[in-house]
Scaffold this motif. Structure first.
Motif, PDB file in Angstrom:
ATOM      1  N   ARG A 248      10.138  28.345   8.897  1.00  0.00           N
ATOM      2  CA  ARG A 248       9.793  28.901  10.183  1.00  0.00           C
ATOM      3  C   ARG A 248       8.988  28.053  11.352  1.00  0.00           C
ATOM      4  N   TYR A 249       8.022  27.139  10.557  1.00  0.00           N
ATOM      5  CA  TYR A 249       7.040  26.233  11.485  1.00  0.00           C
ATOM      6  C   TYR A 249       6.642  25.093  10.582  1.00  0.00           C
ATOM      7  N   VAL A 250       6.553  23.873  11.043  1.00  0.00           N
ATOM      8  CA  VAL A 250       5.907  22.792  10.559  1.00  0.00           C
ATOM      9  C   VAL A 250       5.085  22.057  11.336  1.00  0.00           C
ATOM     10  N   SER A 255       4.372  17.786   8.590  1.00  0.00           N
ATOM     11  CA  SER A 255       5.881  17.337   8.323  1.00  0.00           C
ATOM     12  C   SER A 255       6.449  16.170   7.516  1.00  0.00           C
ATOM     13  N   LEU A 256       5.467  15.215   7.647  1.00  0.00           N
ATOM     14  CA  LEU A 256       5.634  13.836   7.047  1.00  0.00           C
ATOM     15  C   LEU A 256       5.298  13.752   5.712  1.00  0.00           C
ATOM     16  N   ASN A 257       4.688  14.808   5.276  1.00  0.00           N
ATOM     17  CA  ASN A 257       4.143  14.616   4.160  1.00  0.00           C
ATOM     18  C   ASN A 257       4.762  15.635   2.871  1.00  0.00           C
ATOM     19  N   ALA A 258       5.296  16.557   3.594  1.00  0.00           N
ATOM     20  CA  ALA A 258       5.751  17.713   2.959  1.00  0.00           C
ATOM     21  C   ALA A 258       7.042  18.148   3.140  1.00  0.00           C
ATOM     22  N   ALA A 262      11.577  28.148   3.931  1.00  0.00           N
ATOM     23  CA  ALA A 262      10.842  29.501   4.650  1.00  0.00           C
ATOM     24  C   ALA A 262      10.057  30.010   3.637  1.00  0.00           C
ATOM     25  N   PHE A 263       9.989  29.614   2.276  1.00  0.00           N
ATOM     26  CA  PHE A 263       9.382  30.124   1.072  1.00  0.00           C
ATOM     27  C   PHE A 263       8.247  29.192   0.510  1.00  0.00           C
ATOM     28  N   THR A 264       8.716  27.923   0.556  1.00  0.00           N
ATOM     29  CA  THR A 264       7.908  26.792  -0.233  1.00  0.00           C
ATOM     30  C   THR A 264       7.703  25.764   0.532  1.00  0.00           C
ATOM     31  N   GLU A 265       6.498  24.817  -0.079  1.00  0.00           N
ATOM     32  CA  GLU A 265       6.293  23.514   0.554  1.00  0.00           C
ATOM     33  C   GLU A 265       6.006  22.667  -0.498  1.00  0.00           C
ATOM     34  N   MET A 266       6.765  21.520  -0.589  1.00  0.00           N
ATOM     35  CA  MET A 266       6.532  20.455  -1.595  1.00  0.00           C
ATOM     36  C   MET A 266       5.901  19.239  -1.152  1.00  0.00           C
ATOM     37  N   ASP A 267       4.706  18.745  -1.651  1.00  0.00           N
ATOM     38  CA  ASP A 267       4.081  17.477  -1.662  1.00  0.00           C
ATOM     39  C   ASP A 267       5.039  16.445  -1.806  1.00  0.00           C
ATOM     40  N   ARG A 272       4.216  18.447  -6.032  1.00  0.00           N
ATOM     41  CA  ARG A 272       3.913  19.543  -6.543  1.00  0.00           C
ATOM     42  C   ARG A 272       4.232  20.638  -5.458  1.00  0.00           C
ATOM     43  N   VAL A 273       4.572  21.611  -5.830  1.00  0.00           N
ATOM     44  CA  VAL A 273       5.150  22.743  -4.986  1.00  0.00           C
ATOM     45  C   VAL A 273       4.281  24.022  -4.975  1.00  0.00           C
ATOM     46  N   ILE A 274       3.929  24.558  -3.732  1.00  0.00           N
ATOM     47  CA  ILE A 274       3.131  25.945  -3.535  1.00  0.00           C
ATOM     48  C   ILE A 274       3.996  26.558  -2.580  1.00  0.00           C
ATOM     49  N   LYS A 275       3.816  28.006  -2.784  1.00  0.00           N
ATOM     50  CA  LYS A 275       4.454  28.862  -1.921  1.00  0.00           C
ATOM     51  C   LYS A 275       4.143  28.974  -0.471  1.00  0.00           C
TER      52      LYS A 275
END
Length: 468
Positions: A248-250, A255-258, A262-267, A272-275
């Protein structure tokens, strides 16, 4: 002219069958001990229960001829098995000469010849395990093939073909009445019978004098909760083609590090993945897009859900994924395109066999709109959802209680208003780990459901041991 053409076609069909029989008799006997022909006059890729049968047989060392239409890719486990051989049957289309009744008769005759010819080309089986429906003409053909091979016929009753036909034609249509007579008559010629519910088992005995064993649909081992890392990779894959899975938004800093969906973010540094914060709820419904599933019920419920949000009810935005293929898909896509939701996104993908259980294991809630034409079968899609510990809202029909326990592992609704109220109740406070939605998931995870392999070994394997 039409009658003369039918006679000629019947004569040609008889000649072909006779030629096939004579040709087959001249072949050296292949030795049928242990081999099983698993057959469905339908798309193998969309016949999961028959694929499960084939895999279970292969697991016990049986050679399997898996016979049907090759329109959709079967599961990778089937394709990789050295014990399973796919036997394609051409899907007959384009018979458009004469009245519809004449077209149907011609199609049945040609299918019968084609199917019998194919069944007589395979290596000799000890058993033919046939899915019904569709049973016209496959039950009679399989019975004739069993006479030729001296094999045993097992019918796996998923439903009644005549009740499905009645959805279009009505219960009193001549074709429906003929189909009902046919199923009862030829169904009695089987050696063993399986069915999907106790209600169907009782109906087969009382109304057809057919003794059956209930083999409930059970989820395969790969239907389970999806780990967060796999969820992220699936979302990234789906985001390439489907807008609702895109982020939806970053933020500029992130934005450069992850890597976002729409549901998850990965470092990207440590994997590492988080919701994702403020993520939407993921609602999934699978369908064959046919008359026994009225998706306008779901669309009306979603309209009410949108209204609740507009009125200030604290509900999450929704991503609604409706998977499957079928004749009414274009019709419902047309209805979906006319909706202009602000808080709901809908997509209707066709998923690869390996991706479907991953998506079920990632979702927050399932919705089932299957209404049994006979009132005697259960939706396998709910079985798969439960295997993934995914709570379900399912529309009511007579024997649904054999699977969905209201207010324990999900909810049962009767119309769009009731479904809308259930969605509101379940998603209030989302994504907190409290409330009914979380309790349903906990109950499913704690239930230690029997899986397909264990159920099959207990129910079907003893039948095969009685006679080779």
């Amino acid at each position: 002219m039409a009658a003369g053409g039918a006679v000629l076609l019947l004569a040609a069909a008889g000649t072909l069958v006779l030629a096939a029989l004579l040709w087959r008799r001249r072949r050296a006997a292949a030795g049928g001990a242990g081999r099983v022909c698993v057959a469905v006059l339908g798309d193998l890729g969309r016949s999961p229960r028959m694929q499960y049968h084939a895999l279970s047989l292969a697991r016990h060392g049986r050679g399997v001829e898996l016979l049907g239409y090759l329109q959709t890719r079967p599961h990778g486990d089937v394709l990789r098995s050295g014990k399973i051989r796919l036997v394609p049957v051409a899907d007959l289309r384009g018979l458009r000469v004469g009245p519809k009744l004449f077209q149907y008769v011609i199609k049945v005759i040609v299918q019968a010849v084609q199917l019998l010819y194919t069944m007589l080309k395979i290596d000799q089986p000890s058993y033919i395990l046939l899915q019904n429906p569709p049973g016209l003409p496959s039950i009679a053909v399989a019975w004739v093939a069993c006479l030729f091979w001296r094999s045993k016929l097992i019918i796996d009753w998923h439903n009644y073909g005549y009740t499905i036909m009645s959805l279009n034609h009505g219960r009193n249509h001549p074709l429906v009445r003929i189909a009902k007579w046919y199923e009862k008559l030829f169904g009695r010629l089987s050696d063993y019978n399986l069915c999907v519910t106790n209600a169907m088992k009782e109906d087969l005995w009382v109304n057809c004098n057919i003794k059956a064993v209930t083999l409930y649909d059970k989820p395969a081992s790969y239907f389970k909760e999806t780990p967060l890392e796999l969820q992220h990779h699936l979302y990234v894959k789906l985001a390439k083609d489907y807008e609702p899975f895109k982020p939806r938004y970053v933020t500029e800093s992130g934005s450069l590090n992850a890597e976002w969906t729409a549901f998850t973010e990965m470092d990207l540094k440590n994997g590492r993945v988080i919701k994702a914060r403020g993520r939407p709820a993921l609602l999934i419904s699978s369908t064959s897009w046919t008359e026994d599933e009225d998706f306008s019920v779901l669309l009306k419920a979603l309209e009410d859900y949108e209204r609740y949000i507009d009125e200030g009810v604290e509900l999450p935005s929704l991503v609604c994924v409706i998977t499957g293929k079928g004749p009414l898909k274009d019709y419902y896509n047309g209805l979906i395109n006319k909706l202009h939701f602000k808080h709901i996104q809908i997509c209707t993908p066709w998923l690869e066999a390996e991706d479907y259980p991953l998506l079920l294991g990632s979702a927050d809630l399932g919705v089932c709109l299957h209404k049994s034409s006979s009132g005697l079968d259960l939706p396998m899609k709910v079985v798969d959802m439960f295997g993934c510990c995914l709570p379900v809202c399912a529309i009511y029909f007579e024997c649904l209680h054999e699977l969905v326990k209201h207010d324990e592992n999900g909810l049962i609704f009767r119309d769009s208003n009731e479904l809308a109220e259930q969605l509101k109740m379940l998603f209030l406070g989302f994504p907190t780990l409290e409330g009914k939605l979380h309790n349903f998931r906990k109950n499913l995870c704690a239930s230690k459901q029997l899986r397909w392999d264990e159920s099959w070994d207990q129910t079907v394997l003893p039948l095969l041991g009685q006679n080779e």
